[in-house]
Design a protein around this motif. Structure first.
Motif, short mmCIF file in Angstrom:
data_model
loop_
_atom_site.label_atom_id
_atom_site.label_comp_id
_atom_site.label_asym_id
_atom_site.label_seq_id
_atom_site.Cartn_x
_atom_site.Cartn_y
_atom_site.Cartn_z
N GLY A 17 -51.25 -3.31 42.32
CA GLY A 17 -51.43 -3.26 43.44
C GLY A 17 -52.97 -3.72 43.95
O GLY A 17 -52.97 -4.15 44.98
N ALA A 18 -53.62 -3.01 43.34
CA ALA A 18 -55.25 -2.99 43.73
C ALA A 18 -55.69 -4.58 43.26
O ALA A 18 -56.30 -5.17 44.15
N LEU A 19 -55.05 -5.07 42.23
CA LEU A 19 -55.44 -6.33 41.86
C LEU A 19 -54.97 -7.45 42.75
O LEU A 19 -55.69 -8.47 43.04
N LYS A 20 -53.66 -6.97 43.05
CA LYS A 20 -53.18 -8.21 44.24
C LYS A 20 -53.97 -8.25 45.43
O LYS A 20 -54.11 -9.04 45.97
N LYS A 21 -54.22 -6.77 46.02
CA LYS A 21 -54.95 -6.83 46.96
C LYS A 21 -56.33 -7.38 46.96
O LYS A 21 -56.70 -8.01 48.08
N LEU A 22 -57.01 -7.51 46.04
CA LEU A 22 -58.23 -7.92 45.74
C LEU A 22 -58.08 -9.70 45.64
O LEU A 22 -58.84 -10.44 46.31
N SER A 23 -57.01 -10.12 45.08
CA SER A 23 -56.76 -11.46 45.04
C SER A 23 -56.45 -12.09 46.48
O SER A 23 -56.85 -13.22 46.58
N GLU A 24 -55.87 -11.21 47.16
CA GLU A 24 -55.60 -11.49 48.69
C GLU A 24 -56.84 -11.54 49.70
O GLU A 24 -56.73 -11.89 50.96
#
Length: 79
Positions: A17-24
């Motif tokens: 979730g944290a990585l997805k948030k960073l990518s977005e």
């Protein structure tokens, strides 16, 4: 290393979730815009380590890339 298996493990990890948030994030989108997606895909499919290394160097030589790398490290380390 099997890239697909690694990707699946990252996407199913507690940090996904944290990585997805960073990518977005705005910075994540800026860094993604620095890349030639077709060239990266081809390099991954053919195992062209030099092309992947060059892309990573290009990203990490920018303030945006350095900041994103630091945020990814924090997310992966669980901080």
């Amino acid at each position: 290393m099997d890239l697909e298996k690694y990707s699946e493990s990252v996407l199913s990890s507690k940090n996904a979730g944290a990585l997805k948030k960073l990518s977005e994030s705005a910075n994540g989108r800026r860094v993604a815009g620095m890349l030639d997606e077709n060239r990266l895909k081809q390099a991954m499919q053919t195992g062209d380590g030099e092309a992947l290394k060059a892309a990573l160097h290009k990203i990490l030589s920018t303030p945006e890339g350095q900041a994103l790398a630091a945020e990814v490290k924090k997310a992966v380390d669980g901080r």
